[in-house]
Motif scaffolding. Sequence first.
Motif, PDB file in Angstrom:
ATOM      1  N   VAL A   1      27.656 -66.629   5.067  1.00  0.00           N
ATOM      2  CA  VAL A   1      27.030 -66.746   5.770  1.00  0.00           C
ATOM      3  C   VAL A   1      25.459 -67.772   5.579  1.00  0.00           C
ATOM      4  CG1 VAL A   1      27.445 -65.439   7.752  1.00  0.00           C
ATOM      5  CG2 VAL A   1      25.827 -64.784   5.745  1.00  0.00           C
ATOM      6  N   MET A   2      25.526 -67.314   4.243  1.00  0.00           N
ATOM      7  CA  MET A   2      23.601 -67.740   3.583  1.00  0.00           C
ATOM      8  C   MET A   2      24.432 -69.745   2.992  1.00  0.00           C
ATOM      9  SD  MET A   2      23.621 -64.928   0.473  1.00  0.00           S
ATOM     10  CE  MET A   2      22.507 -66.091  -0.283  1.00  0.00           C
ATOM     11  N   LEU A   3      25.721 -69.656   2.759  1.00  0.00           N
ATOM     12  CA  LEU A   3      26.004 -71.458   2.388  1.00  0.00           C
ATOM     13  C   LEU A   3      25.875 -72.145   4.290  1.00  0.00           C
ATOM     14  CD1 LEU A   3      28.196 -70.612  -1.108  1.00  0.00           C
ATOM     15  CD2 LEU A   3      25.407 -70.902  -0.546  1.00  0.00           C
ATOM     16  N   GLY A   4      26.426 -71.538   4.952  1.00  0.00           N
ATOM     17  CA  GLY A   4      26.311 -72.725   6.420  1.00  0.00           C
ATOM     18  C   GLY A   4      24.640 -72.141   7.245  1.00  0.00           C
ATOM     19  N   ARG A   5      23.795 -71.362   6.741  1.00  0.00           N
ATOM     20  CA  ARG A   5      23.102 -71.060   7.549  1.00  0.00           C
ATOM     21  C   ARG A   5      23.483 -70.415   9.045  1.00  0.00           C
ATOM     22  NH1 ARG A   5      18.526 -74.657   7.141  1.00  0.00           N
ATOM     23  NH2 ARG A   5      19.439 -75.762   9.436  1.00  0.00           N
ATOM     24  N   LYS A   6      24.534 -69.440   8.957  1.00  0.00           N
ATOM     25  CA  LYS A   6      25.268 -69.510  10.232  1.00  0.00           C
ATOM     26  C   LYS A   6      24.969 -67.724  10.551  1.00  0.00           C
ATOM     27  CE  LYS A   6      29.410 -71.420   8.256  1.00  0.00           C
ATOM     28  NZ  LYS A   6      30.584 -71.482   7.662  1.00  0.00           N
TER      29      LYS A   6
ATOM     30  N   LEU B   1      34.772 -71.178  10.121  1.00  0.00           N
ATOM     31  CA  LEU B   1      35.675 -72.151  11.173  1.00  0.00           C
ATOM     32  C   LEU B   1      34.204 -72.651  11.441  1.00  0.00           C
ATOM     33  CD1 LEU B   1      38.619 -70.346  13.430  1.00  0.00           C
ATOM     34  CD2 LEU B   1      38.378 -72.043  11.461  1.00  0.00           C
ATOM     35  N   LEU B   2      33.085 -72.126  11.544  1.00  0.00           N
ATOM     36  CA  LEU B   2      31.329 -72.455  11.815  1.00  0.00           C
ATOM     37  C   LEU B   2      31.085 -73.499  11.024  1.00  0.00           C
ATOM     38  CD1 LEU B   2      30.549 -68.907  12.596  1.00  0.00           C
ATOM     39  CD2 LEU B   2      31.401 -70.791  14.218  1.00  0.00           C
ATOM     40  N   LYS B   3      30.135 -74.669  11.978  1.00  0.00           N
ATOM     41  CA  LYS B   3      29.938 -75.334  11.420  1.00  0.00           C
ATOM     42  C   LYS B   3      28.468 -74.657  10.998  1.00  0.00           C
ATOM     43  CE  LYS B   3      30.280 -79.399  15.064  1.00  0.00           C
ATOM     44  NZ  LYS B   3      29.984 -79.751  15.539  1.00  0.00           N
ATOM     45  N   LEU B   4      27.862 -75.818  10.157  1.00  0.00           N
ATOM     46  CA  LEU B   4      25.756 -74.641   9.456  1.00  0.00           C
ATOM     47  C   LEU B   4      25.078 -74.716  10.769  1.00  0.00           C
ATOM     48  CD1 LEU B   4      23.564 -75.564   7.859  1.00  0.00           C
ATOM     49  CD2 LEU B   4      23.380 -77.510   9.196  1.00  0.00           C
ATOM     50  N   ASP B   5      25.068 -73.845  10.859  1.00  0.00           N
ATOM     51  CA  ASP B   5      24.146 -73.677  11.537  1.00  0.00           C
ATOM     52  C   ASP B   5      24.757 -73.077  13.212  1.00  0.00           C
ATOM     53  OD1 ASP B   5      21.498 -73.434  10.632  1.00  0.00           O
ATOM     54  OD2 ASP B   5      21.134 -75.433  11.775  1.00  0.00           O
ATOM     55  N   GLY B   6      26.376 -72.344  13.112  1.00  0.00           N
ATOM     56  CA  GLY B   6      27.135 -71.695  13.563  1.00  0.00           C
ATOM     57  C   GLY B   6      26.465 -70.867  14.220  1.00  0.00           C
ATOM     58  N   LYS B   7      26.851 -69.770  15.128  1.00  0.00           N
ATOM     59  CA  LYS B   7      27.399 -68.393  15.443  1.00  0.00           C
ATOM     60  C   LYS B   7      28.797 -67.620  15.877  1.00  0.00           C
ATOM     61  CE  LYS B   7      22.291 -68.896  17.289  1.00  0.00           C
ATOM     62  NZ  LYS B   7      22.256 -70.357  17.164  1.00  0.00           N
ATOM     63  N   LEU B   8      28.232 -66.680  15.556  1.00  0.00           N
ATOM     64  CA  LEU B   8      29.424 -65.959  16.091  1.00  0.00           C
ATOM     65  C   LEU B   8      29.323 -64.356  15.578  1.00  0.00           C
ATOM     66  CD1 LEU B   8      32.483 -64.635  13.404  1.00  0.00           C
ATOM     67  CD2 LEU B   8      31.491 -63.547  15.167  1.00  0.00           C
ATOM     68  N   VAL B   9      29.752 -64.171  17.802  1.00  0.00           N
ATOM     69  CA  VAL B   9      28.949 -63.552  18.923  1.00  0.00           C
ATOM     70  C   VAL B   9      30.048 -62.779  19.092  1.00  0.00           C
ATOM     71  CG1 VAL B   9      27.655 -63.188  20.659  1.00  0.00           C
ATOM     72  CG2 VAL B   9      27.267 -65.513  19.358  1.00  0.00           C
ATOM     73  N   LEU B  10      29.436 -61.106  18.661  1.00  0.00           N
ATOM     74  CA  LEU B  10      30.460 -59.737  18.649  1.00  0.00           C
ATOM     75  C   LEU B  10      30.203 -59.566  20.032  1.00  0.00           C
ATOM     76  CD1 LEU B  10      29.650 -58.375  15.446  1.00  0.00           C
ATOM     77  CD2 LEU B  10      31.526 -59.989  15.819  1.00  0.00           C
ATOM     78  N   LEU B  11      31.590 -59.058  21.356  1.00  0.00           N
ATOM     79  CA  LEU B  11      31.201 -58.840  21.827  1.00  0.00           C
ATOM     80  C   LEU B  11      32.166 -57.759  22.003  1.00  0.00           C
ATOM     81  CD1 LEU B  11      31.636 -61.707  24.490  1.00  0.00           C
ATOM     82  CD2 LEU B  11      29.411 -60.843  23.689  1.00  0.00           C
ATOM     83  N   GLY B  12      33.172 -57.420  21.531  1.00  0.00           N
ATOM     84  CA  GLY B  12      34.053 -56.507  21.307  1.00  0.00           C
ATOM     85  C   GLY B  12      33.017 -55.076  20.922  1.00  0.00           C
ATOM     86  N   VAL B  13      33.020 -53.887  21.822  1.00  0.00           N
ATOM     87  CA  VAL B  13      33.247 -52.398  21.374  1.00  0.00           C
ATOM     88  C   VAL B  13      33.697 -52.262  19.984  1.00  0.00           C
ATOM     89  CG1 VAL B  13      32.566 -50.258  21.734  1.00  0.00           C
ATOM     90  CG2 VAL B  13      32.492 -52.737  23.131  1.00  0.00           C
TER      91      VAL B  13
ATOM     92  N   LEU C   1      33.460 -75.693  14.275  1.00  0.00           N
ATOM     93  CA  LEU C   1      32.363 -74.858  15.734  1.00  0.00           C
ATOM     94  C   LEU C   1      31.218 -74.131  15.361  1.00  0.00           C
ATOM     95  CD1 LEU C   1      35.868 -71.670  16.059  1.00  0.00           C
ATOM     96  CD2 LEU C   1      36.114 -74.239  16.948  1.00  0.00           C
ATOM     97  N   ASP C   2      31.064 -75.156  17.037  1.00  0.00           N
ATOM     98  CA  ASP C   2      29.776 -75.305  16.524  1.00  0.00           C
ATOM     99  C   ASP C   2      29.271 -72.846  17.197  1.00  0.00           C
ATOM    100  OD1 ASP C   2      28.259 -77.189  16.744  1.00  0.00           O
ATOM    101  OD2 ASP C   2      29.246 -77.504  18.948  1.00  0.00           O
ATOM    102  N   TYR C   3      30.224 -72.515  17.430  1.00  0.00           N
ATOM    103  CA  TYR C   3      29.909 -71.155  18.375  1.00  0.00           C
ATOM    104  C   TYR C   3      31.779 -70.020  17.721  1.00  0.00           C
ATOM    105  CZ  TYR C   3      31.192 -72.151  22.701  1.00  0.00           C
ATOM    106  OH  TYR C   3      31.157 -72.134  23.482  1.00  0.00           O
ATOM    107  N   ILE C   4      31.579 -69.246  18.204  1.00  0.00           N
ATOM    108  CA  ILE C   4      32.880 -68.545  17.829  1.00  0.00           C
ATOM    109  C   ILE C   4      31.793 -66.964  19.839  1.00  0.00           C
ATOM    110  CG2 ILE C   4      34.578 -66.384  17.498  1.00  0.00           C
ATOM    111  CD1 ILE C   4      34.277 -68.354  14.893  1.00  0.00           C
ATOM    112  N   ILE C   5      33.443 -67.257  20.442  1.00  0.00           N
ATOM    113  CA  ILE C   5      32.572 -65.932  20.841  1.00  0.00           C
ATOM    114  C   ILE C   5      33.681 -64.677  20.613  1.00  0.00           C
ATOM    115  CG2 ILE C   5      32.863 -64.759  23.631  1.00  0.00           C
ATOM    116  CD1 ILE C   5      30.059 -66.309  22.910  1.00  0.00           C
ATOM    117  N   ASP C   6      33.614 -63.594  19.993  1.00  0.00           N
ATOM    118  CA  ASP C   6      34.629 -63.098  19.726  1.00  0.00           C
ATOM    119  C   ASP C   6      34.389 -61.384  20.283  1.00  0.00           C
ATOM    120  OD1 ASP C   6      35.725 -60.998  18.619  1.00  0.00           O
ATOM    121  OD2 ASP C   6      34.712 -60.983  16.094  1.00  0.00           O
TER     122      ASP C   6
ATOM    123  N   GLY D   1      35.120 -71.709  19.851  1.00  0.00           N
ATOM    124  CA  GLY D   1      35.921 -70.138  20.132  1.00  0.00           C
ATOM    125  C   GLY D   1      36.130 -70.087  20.490  1.00  0.00           C
ATOM    126  N   ILE D   2      36.944 -68.518  21.063  1.00  0.00           N
ATOM    127  CA  ILE D   2      37.431 -67.781  21.818  1.00  0.00           C
ATOM    128  C   ILE D   2      38.258 -66.938  20.640  1.00  0.00           C
ATOM    129  CG2 ILE D   2      37.891 -66.712  23.756  1.00  0.00           C
ATOM    130  CD1 ILE D   2      35.498 -68.319  24.398  1.00  0.00           C
TER     131      ILE D   2
END
Length: 368
Positions: A289-294, A265-277, A246-251, A186-187
């Motif tokens: 985050v706990m209930l999906g090891r996100k 929106l993330l699957k198990l072990d999905g990652k949300l990556v913060l890029l905005g300042v 989603l496997d990941y989201i680029i935020d 996800g973008i």
Amino acid sequence: MGSLAQQEKTVVGWAARDASGHLSPYTYTVRKTGPEDVVVKVMYCGICHTDIHQAKNHLGASKYPMVPGHEVVGEVVEVGPEVTKHSVGDVVGVGVIVGCCRECRPCKANVEQYCNKRIWSYNDVYTDGRPTQGGFASTMVVDQKFVVKIPAGLAPEQAAPLLCAGVTVYSPLKHFGLMAPGLRGGILGLGGVGHMGVKVAKAMGHHVTVISSSNKKRAEAMDDLGADAYLVSSDGDAMAAAADSLDYIIDTVPVHHPMEPYLSLLKLDGKLVLLGVIGEPLSFVSPMVMLGRKAITGSFIGSMDETAEVLQFCVDKGLTSQIEVVKMGYVNQALERLERNDVRYRFVVDVAGSNVEAAEAETNGAAA
């Protein structure tokens, strides 16, 4: 090899003088060419949202006069006697940082952007005590370590946004093992960084969903950029249907926003990556985050090695950034439009074609 300069160089740039962020011609000097320095005649410079933050002192640490610009492409016109990476006539790029300690763990691991003694390309102080100034200027003097060659097949104006927006997306995808074909990504946010996120992820073979707050960018996301799906975050039914997909989201969103709708929106072990300042705290409830090891993580630009990689990646995949080229005299209007998100998707200033030295002379003449 160029000759070693014996005196400081006079440079004209466009600087902010105060937190209004308004830029106007400014004359200053840059250091003598050191043994490992590369003198770059600036051709183009992209405009990043960070330029607004810095020029308007949104982060509370701005020093004036300030010449912004950290997506710089230019021609090498002189090199110091110990420069081995670049030659006069090369087309090169300069990004967000121009110095580091070279001794800490990040530096030794070649991820110098995480050095605690990194030196920003502008609004910082160099090792000689001189303020750093960016690429909205006729010339920059930069240590060869922080200069990257622009590969053949990549137009200089197209390369400029890749030095920040492009590598900012590429670096976390590489670091977190998210380059394999078939992933679903996800973008979040479709600005300068977000549009490169769509292009890079698609080139890696990912199924890409653009996530936005309204429907107004659906056509450009799907038709112009080639996204596979478009999700409106305010549409509860659509968001529920996309849960755990989603496997990941680029935020890429650079303003405060909720985390929980996107974590769902993330699957198990999905990652949300913060890029905005973002200058204020973000919040979420821990079970999200706990209930999906996100994981919620962040990433900051990319290393010099990754910058070279993303430039070549774009050549190999035939990727270009979508830009609007403007002259330096339009830079204040461009900054205002960027603040309104009125650009598709990155402004690039034609510095060499703007004759900034003449603009300064005209300004001085009018003042006289």
